[in-house]
Design an enzyme around this catalytic site. Structure first.
Site, PDB file in Angstrom:
ATOM      1  N   GLU A  18       0.824  -1.211   0.000  1.00  0.00           N
ATOM      2  CA  GLU A  18       0.000   0.000   0.000  1.00  0.00           C
ATOM      3  C   GLU A  18       0.861   1.266   0.000  1.00  0.00           C
ATOM      4  OE1 GLU A  18      -2.640  -0.705   3.336  1.00  0.00           O
ATOM      5  OE2 GLU A  18      -3.910  -1.992   2.091  1.00  0.00           O
TER       6      GLU A  18
ATOM      7  N   ASP B 111      -8.241  -8.839   4.415  1.00  0.00           N
ATOM      8  CA  ASP B 111      -7.994  -7.678   5.272  1.00  0.00           C
ATOM      9  C   ASP B 111      -9.060  -7.526   6.347  1.00  0.00           C
ATOM     10  OD1 ASP B 111      -6.762  -5.446   6.180  1.00  0.00           O
ATOM     11  OD2 ASP B 111      -7.486  -4.114   4.616  1.00  0.00           O
TER      12      ASP B 111
ATOM     13  N   GLU C 130     -12.567  -1.531  11.616  1.00  0.00           N
ATOM     14  CA  GLU C 130     -12.492  -0.890  10.301  1.00  0.00           C
ATOM     15  C   GLU C 130     -13.596  -1.389   9.378  1.00  0.00           C
ATOM     16  OE1 GLU C 130      -8.734  -1.449   8.351  1.00  0.00           O
ATOM     17  OE2 GLU C 130      -9.442  -0.608   6.463  1.00  0.00           O
TER      18      GLU C 130
HETATM   19  C1  GCV Z   1      -2.437   0.796   8.288  1.00  0.00           C
HETATM   20  C2  GCV Z   1      -5.889  -1.961   5.457  1.00  0.00           C
HETATM   21  C3  GCV Z   1      -6.323  -0.650   6.011  1.00  0.00           C
HETATM   22  C4  GCV Z   1      -5.157   0.334   6.098  1.00  0.00           C
HETATM   23  C5  GCV Z   1      -4.034  -0.321   6.908  1.00  0.00           C
HETATM   24  C6  GCV Z   1      -3.664  -1.621   6.217  1.00  0.00           C
HETATM   25  C7  GCV Z   1      -2.574  -2.363   6.966  1.00  0.00           C
HETATM   26  O1  GCV Z   1      -5.601  -1.840   4.099  1.00  0.00           O
HETATM   27  O2  GCV Z   1      -7.352  -0.117   5.235  1.00  0.00           O
HETATM   28  O3  GCV Z   1      -5.602   1.495   6.727  1.00  0.00           O
HETATM   29  O4  GCV Z   1      -2.938   0.533   7.006  1.00  0.00           O
HETATM   30  O5  GCV Z   1      -4.776  -2.456   6.151  1.00  0.00           O
HETATM   31  O6  GCV Z   1      -2.920  -3.249   7.720  1.00  0.00           O
HETATM   32  O7  GCV Z   1      -1.425  -2.046   6.792  1.00  0.00           O
END
Ligand code: GCV
Length: 707
Positions: free
Chosen positions: A298, A372, A400
């Site tokens: 990411e 995720d 989340e």
């Molecule tokens: C901290 C998901 C979340 C991101 C998070 C990522 C991760 O994609 O949406 O906010 O980033 O996981 O665990 O690194």
């Protein structure tokens, strides 16, 4: 104070809203109505042998607990204490025998009856063990659970039990819904807020022994002297509670704060920079825990930038930390939009070939599932697949993808489901829990991480009931085999009341709550159909943009024939990453559990499921069921009014009401959207949507927190 006057003040305080705001978490220490003799004895007549910062915390805790739990009872003045708390050596010096102590881990504890002296003894090898034992005893006293005749002898099954804070240096919290970060970096190190002590105390009370202060989407500034001073102040505060501090290390830090041209892990200058950085950190914090790293994921930099492997990156940091006994928790959450393969498969493909290639002080941090933190995911295929490299669990405590802070979802059943899953790595009975506690592959390091749901809200977690998820994480990190029902009951008793009706009713609500969320969000194995970016509310229509693997259509693949992601050998074949027993079971429509149906299969809308009804009817009815369950919770909670103080009662009621409304939003939006493809009518009993599909698609809330 005269009784009438006292009553007046109690009433006044309640009316003016000064009642319980939840800050005290599960450490309420509320008055025990009719305490039994043992409860009074232990709380009013005790001895803590020795002196240290931790032992002072123990003494203070018992005094405080006793003033809350048995304040109206006269102290028992007796020259022989009923309760003795002391380390093994100190007890021997007093001729108190210590059976079973040798087999305990350094942070384990024993609580046992000394039959000769008729005393209760809390013993351990270390002060921290005593702290854990004391908290456990106080929890028994509050819940009215007597200490069994044979005593309690416990060691944690997992060595590193850590919270991961996704807290940014500007105090925003990624995926945080309970306010801002509790770390006030600007005031640190000169101001040590009382909340830091309260945080450490709460964690110690459930056996958590580590905290990663910063977001995995890391900022290299945290590794500069300016911030290390601040980190040191927190570490010093947490130390007497047995909590070590860890930091997230940004892979490109040598460039960003070190002035180097590269962060290549095989470059000698880069290696020297990390070695020097580790030296520096340990001068500030001699017991620094180590680094957590998100790399090549990411947008985060990583070894891929230099065509190196994850092992090259992790080992470089591990070498720097090893002389100081620090560890690297290297995340397996590595995936890339340019890799033309199911996202589900990418971490496995990356890490499995590296099994055995990591240094001894590296542990790979693996999310519970391959995508995720969805409301339901099958366990991550890496569990069981890396016998020569320690793997740790990463759970997400913050919600989340489960409605954020207003949706009641007790997550322990979700954690338990994964921990109990059989990987078949060494044949039947190779559960994920055995990977995590190291017993399956004899790992030398074991760990469990939970992404924190803590913020500046007075009650820490937004929803009062989400304190239970922090509590449950601590309990399961200590013992990944504990039943979630037991955890729910204990938390309810400690936090609200021991009344049997209350505990039974609310345990049922908690135990069903995650399944309810699955029902109204992602039934039958659907996943990642939340709105884009903030992930709040439904978004099955999300498509396009720069990353297909961040869209909903990538995951549900709905079309006029059917819906679901084919991950069998005729599709992405992610299933091949699991043991053959699971491939057989999950690969066939006849045997796949319905909870994973659309996770692994693309299924026709008209396909009959186990109950003989079509997939479409089942889907629609699950959504409706979730809504009904959310509504029923409001009624159930209304009947709990007599057991809960007004402030917490009303707060929970208001959140339950939001949840029920949003459950209907999920149902309506998803069924309207999927109905375009199925073209089938809603079955009897499923309510018609309130609005049109366009209405839901155009509903775009602003400033959703936590991004
Ligand atoms: C901290 C998901 C979340 C991101 C998070 C990522 C991760 O994609 O949406 O906010 O980033 O996981 O665990 O690194």
């Amino acid at each position: 104070m005269k009784p009438t006057l006292t009553l007046f003040f109690i009433v006044l305080f309640n009316l003016s809203g000064f009642s319980n705001d939840g800050y005290k978490l599960w450490l309420q220490y509320y008055s025990i109505q009719a305490p039994q003799e043992w409860q009074v004895n232990f709380l009013s007549n005790y001895e803590v042998i020795g002196n240290s910062a931790t032992l002072s915390i123990i003494k203070k805790e018992i005094a405080y607990a006793s003033s809350g739990m048995i304040s109206s009872h006269p102290e028992i003045k007796n020259s022989i204490p009923s309760l003795v708390i002391g380390k093994a050596g100190d007890l021997s010096a007093k001729n108190i025998s210590n059976p079973g102590i040798n087999s305990l881990a350094s942070d384990g504890f024993a609580i046992f009856h000394n039959l000769e002296s008729k005393q209760l003894i809390v013993s351990a090898k270390t002060d921290i063990g005593l702290l854990y034992g004391t908290f456990r005893l106080l929890q028994h006293i509050q819940t009215g659970t007597s200490i069994p005749k044979e005593g309690i002898f416990e060691s944690p099954k997992v060595q590193h039990r850590v919270l991961n804070h996704w807290d940014n240096l500007d105090r925003t919290v990624e995926r945080g819904y309970a306010g801002f970060s509790i770390w006030n970096w600007h005031r640190l190190p000169r101001h040590i807020d009382q909340q830091y002590h309260d945080y450490a105390r709460a964690n110690a009370s459930i056996g958590i022994n580590g905290t990663v202060l910063t977001n995995v989407n890391a900022n290299a500034l945290i590794l500069t002297p300016e911030y290390l001073e601040k980190v040191k102040a927190l570490a010093d505060t947490f130390r007497p509670y047995g909590i070590k501090v860890y930091l997230t290390a940004r892979f490109s830090a040598p460039i960003e704060i070190g002035g180097l041209q590269t962060a290549d892990p095989l470059n000698a200058e880069v290696q020297a920079w990390w070695n020097q950085k580790a030296e520096e950190i340990y001068q500030y914090i001699p017991d620094f825990g180590g680094f957590v790293v998100k790399a090549d994921s990411e947008g985060q930099p990583g070894p891929h930038n230099y065509k190196r492997t994850q092992a090259d990156g992790a080992n470089m940091m591990a070498r720097a930390l090893a002389p100081h006994e620090g560890i690297v928790m290297w995340r397996a959450f590595v995936y890339n939009e340019h890799t033309p393969d199911d996202r589900h498969k990418q971490a496995f493909n990356e890490f499995k070939p590296l099994d055995g290639k990591f240094l001894d002080n590296v542990i790979i941090q693996v999310k519970n599932g391959a995508i995720d933190f969805q409301p339901r995911e099958p366990f991550h295929p890496l569990f069981g697949a890396m016998p020569n490299t320690p793997l740790m669990m990463e759970f997400q405590i913050t919600q989340e993808y489960l409605g954020h802070d207003t949706h009641l979802a007790f997550l322990a059943p979700m954690f338990e489901e994964v921990l109990k899953d059989d990987t078949y790595a060494n044949g039947k009975g190779s559960e994920v829990a055995k990977v995590i506690d190291g017993s399956l592959h004899q790992y030398a390091i074991t760990a469990m991480a939970g992404v924190s749901n803590i913020g500046t809200d007075r009650n820490w977690t937004g929803h009062h009931f989400h304190q239970a998820n922090w509590f449950a994480f601590g309990r399961l990190a200590w013992n990944p085999y504990q039943a979630s029902q037991e955890i729910a009951e204990e938390w309810l008793k400690l936090t609200f009341s021991t009344d049997a009706t209350f505990v039974k009713t609310m345990t049922d609500v908690m135990m069903n709550s995650r399944e309810m969320v699955v029902n109204y969000m992602t039934p039958l194995g659907l996943h990642h159909i939340m709105a884009a970016s903030h992930h709040y509310g439904p978004g099955p229509w999300v498509s396009g943009g720069r990353r297909a693997d961040w869209t909903a259509t990538y995951y549900h693949q709905a079309n006029e024939k059917g819906i679901g992601f084919n991950r069998t050998y005729t599709g992405s074949n992610a299933l091949s990453q699991y043991a053959s027993e699971l491939q057989n079971q999950w690969g066939s429509l006849a045997t796949v559990p319905e909870k994973y149906l659309l996770w692994f299969h693309q299924v026709d809308w008209i396909q009959p499921l186990q109950n003989g009804e079509s997939l479409w009817n089942n889907l629609a009815k699950q959504y409706q069921k979730g809504v009904e369950e959310a509504r029923a919770n409001i009624v159930t909670w209304e009947n709990m009014r007599e057991y809960v103080d007004d402030k917490r009662f009303n707060h929970v009621l208001s959140f339950l009401t939001i949840q029920a409304e949003e459950a209907a939003w999920w149902r309506d939006a998803c069924l309207l959207y999927f109905g375009q493809f199925s073209k089938m009518p809603l079955p009897a009993g499923v309510e018609s949507p309130k609005h049109s599909l366009e209405y839901y698609m155009n509903f775009k809330p602003h400033h959703v927190p936590g991004i």
